[in-house]
Design a protein around this motif. Structure first.
Motif, short mmCIF file in Angstrom:
data_model
loop_
_atom_site.label_atom_id
_atom_site.label_comp_id
_atom_site.label_asym_id
_atom_site.label_seq_id
_atom_site.Cartn_x
_atom_site.Cartn_y
_atom_site.Cartn_z
N MET A 161 15.31 29.38 -57.71
CA MET A 161 15.59 29.30 -56.67
C MET A 161 15.75 30.71 -55.87
O MET A 161 16.88 30.59 -56.09
N VAL A 162 15.11 31.32 -54.64
CA VAL A 162 15.56 32.25 -54.29
C VAL A 162 16.02 32.49 -53.36
O VAL A 162 15.56 31.98 -52.52
N THR A 163 17.32 32.41 -52.79
CA THR A 163 18.27 32.56 -51.67
C THR A 163 18.68 34.36 -50.91
O THR A 163 19.23 34.67 -51.54
N MET A 164 18.42 34.45 -49.05
CA MET A 164 18.50 35.29 -49.18
C MET A 164 19.00 35.16 -47.66
O MET A 164 18.58 34.03 -46.88
N ASP A 165 20.51 35.44 -47.33
CA ASP A 165 21.32 34.56 -46.10
C ASP A 165 21.38 36.87 -45.44
O ASP A 165 21.61 37.63 -46.10
N CYS A 166 20.74 36.60 -44.38
CA CYS A 166 20.86 37.52 -43.16
C CYS A 166 22.13 37.30 -42.07
O CYS A 166 22.20 35.75 -41.58
N SER A 167 22.57 38.00 -41.24
CA SER A 167 23.18 37.47 -40.57
C SER A 167 23.47 39.04 -39.55
O SER A 167 23.52 39.89 -40.48
N ASP A 168 24.15 38.71 -38.11
CA ASP A 168 23.60 40.10 -37.24
C ASP A 168 25.05 40.50 -36.74
O ASP A 168 26.72 39.62 -36.76
N GLU A 169 25.49 41.22 -36.03
CA GLU A 169 27.25 42.00 -35.30
C GLU A 169 27.54 40.76 -34.69
O GLU A 169 28.71 40.72 -34.10
N LEU A 217 22.70 44.92 -20.35
CA LEU A 217 23.50 44.33 -21.19
C LEU A 217 22.97 43.56 -22.07
O LEU A 217 22.63 42.98 -21.98
N CYS A 218 23.89 43.33 -23.64
CA CYS A 218 23.78 42.17 -24.27
C CYS A 218 24.78 41.22 -23.73
O CYS A 218 25.84 41.18 -23.76
N PRO A 219 24.55 39.83 -24.08
CA PRO A 219 25.63 38.80 -23.47
C PRO A 219 26.71 39.03 -24.76
O PRO A 219 26.49 39.54 -26.19
N GLY A 220 28.15 39.10 -23.56
CA GLY A 220 29.31 39.46 -24.03
C GLY A 220 29.73 40.71 -23.58
O GLY A 220 30.84 41.28 -24.51
N GLU A 221 28.94 41.94 -23.82
CA GLU A 221 28.89 43.20 -23.22
C GLU A 221 29.81 43.67 -22.48
O GLU A 221 29.10 42.81 -21.71
N THR A 222 30.03 44.58 -21.55
CA THR A 222 30.90 44.76 -20.22
C THR A 222 29.81 45.47 -19.96
O THR A 222 29.54 47.14 -20.90
N SER A 223 30.17 46.10 -18.84
CA SER A 223 29.34 47.20 -17.81
C SER A 223 30.81 47.02 -16.93
O SER A 223 31.53 46.77 -15.77
N GLY A 241 22.16 44.05 -33.33
CA GLY A 241 22.93 44.97 -33.73
C GLY A 241 22.46 45.10 -35.06
O GLY A 241 20.91 44.88 -35.90
N ALA A 242 23.60 45.43 -36.53
CA ALA A 242 23.38 45.71 -37.41
C ALA A 242 22.74 44.62 -37.76
O ALA A 242 23.73 43.61 -38.08
N LEU A 243 22.06 44.66 -39.07
CA LEU A 243 22.09 42.95 -39.87
C LEU A 243 22.48 42.74 -41.76
O LEU A 243 22.05 43.91 -42.12
N ALA A 244 22.63 42.13 -42.03
CA ALA A 244 23.55 41.99 -42.93
C ALA A 244 22.25 41.09 -44.39
O ALA A 244 22.01 40.57 -43.62
N ALA A 254 19.31 33.83 -32.22
CA ALA A 254 19.36 34.18 -33.42
C ALA A 254 18.09 34.63 -35.04
O ALA A 254 16.87 34.52 -34.56
N PRO A 255 18.83 35.49 -35.34
CA PRO A 255 18.02 36.36 -36.22
C PRO A 255 16.95 35.05 -37.31
O PRO A 255 17.53 33.83 -37.21
N GLN A 256 15.93 35.37 -37.71
CA GLN A 256 14.66 34.26 -38.39
C GLN A 256 14.69 35.20 -39.42
O GLN A 256 14.92 36.07 -39.45
N ALA A 257 15.08 34.35 -41.06
CA ALA A 257 14.49 34.99 -42.33
C ALA A 257 13.24 34.06 -43.05
O ALA A 257 13.24 33.26 -43.38
#
Length: 275
Positions: free
Chosen positions: A188-196, A22-28, A144-147, A113-116
């Motif tokens: 200045m160019v900026t990229m923000d990324c986030s995960d599920e 499991l990942c943290p927060g998931e259940t079994s 999970g999926a990255l945005a 946490a993601p690194q960009a």
């Protein structure tokens, strides 16, 4: 005569788990099978995690904590014969069966946490050029999926919004058109990324955009156009027909032509000393 009561008590060999990693927060959901030949004999369950009791039902829902690692979940299965008839108790005494202990190890995977980061195909461009942007957002197995979201303080994101690869268009960046010096601006160019899981990361990159205004148009030096002389008759104040043609056909035509709008008309007169 009723047939004799025979007591049997059986517990399955393994704990069944809907998910073993499991990942943290998931259940079994964990369950153990157990049967007793005497329906009134109440089967009891005691689930523990790290020695702490967590449930007394035939199933237990394990929720993965934030700390990664191996978690041993144990269950002790037996029965409670309270309230049974004498015949049932006699059968249990003859063949009591044995309490059962089963253990399963659940793996909790690590979440990071993601690194960009951003890379660009060119660090310096001319105004109007397009710059290819490549974003990297590194998460973990549990991300999970990255945005992705792109932005810039000048210019515009021409394509690739919402993807790891985007294009910066520098066409709209303004410069001083009155200066003949080479001008450069830092974009200045900026990229923000986030995960599920709600983790976020931001990366920035500078692009130098340069411009030199075109030189002002060369103004041709105005040349002097001399028309034919206009003569007056002796002691006369009116011009002759030849002079009228010069004024009407040549001078007036040039005065109304846009090609000569910067010209001035200069009349230079002479007088005969004898008049």
């Amino acid at each position: 005569i009723a047939p004799p009561i025979v007591h049997t008590f059986n517990v399955g060999p393994n704990i069944e788990a809907s998910k073993a990693a499991l990942c943290p927060g998931e259940t079994s959901t964990l369950r153990i099978s157990a049967t007793d030949s005497i329906p009134a004999n109440k089967i009891t369950y005691k689930w523990t995690v790290k020695g702490q009791e967590v449930s007394t039902g035939p199933e237990y829902t394990f929720t993965a904590p934030g700390q990664a690692g191996q978690y041993d979940v144990a269950v002790h299965v037996f029965y409670n014969a309270a309230g049974l008839t004498k015949q049932d108790l006699k059968a249990i005494k003859k063949n009591p069966g044995a309490a059962a202990d089963r253990t399963i190890s659940i793996t909790v995977k690590e979440y990071k946490a993601p690194q960009a980061s951003i890379s660009i195909d060119r660090a310096e461009v001319k105004k109007g050029d397009k710059v290819r942007l490549t974003g990297t957002c590194a998460g973990s197995e549990c991300s999970g999926a990255l945005a992705y979201r792109w932005s810039s303080n000048q210019g515009s994101i021409a394509s690739g919004q919402g993807t790891p690869n985007a294009v910066l268009d520098t066409t709209g960046i303004s410069f001083n058109e009155n200066s003949q010096d080479r001008q450069c601006k830092k974009v200045m160019v900026t990229m923000d990324c986030s995960d599920e899981k709600g983790g976020k990361a931001t990366a920035t990159k500078e692009v130098s955009v340069c411009y030199q205004a075109p030189p002002p148009p060369v103004v041709e030096k105005l040349k002097v156009i001399q028309l034919s002389d206009i003569n007056f008759a002796e002691n006369g104040s009116r011009v002759n027909n030849c002079a009228k043609r010069i004024l009407a056909n040549e001078l007036y035509a040039q005065m109304t032509d846009s090609r000569y709008r910067e010209f001035d008309v200069i009349l230079i007169g002479h007088i005969d000393p004898s008049e």
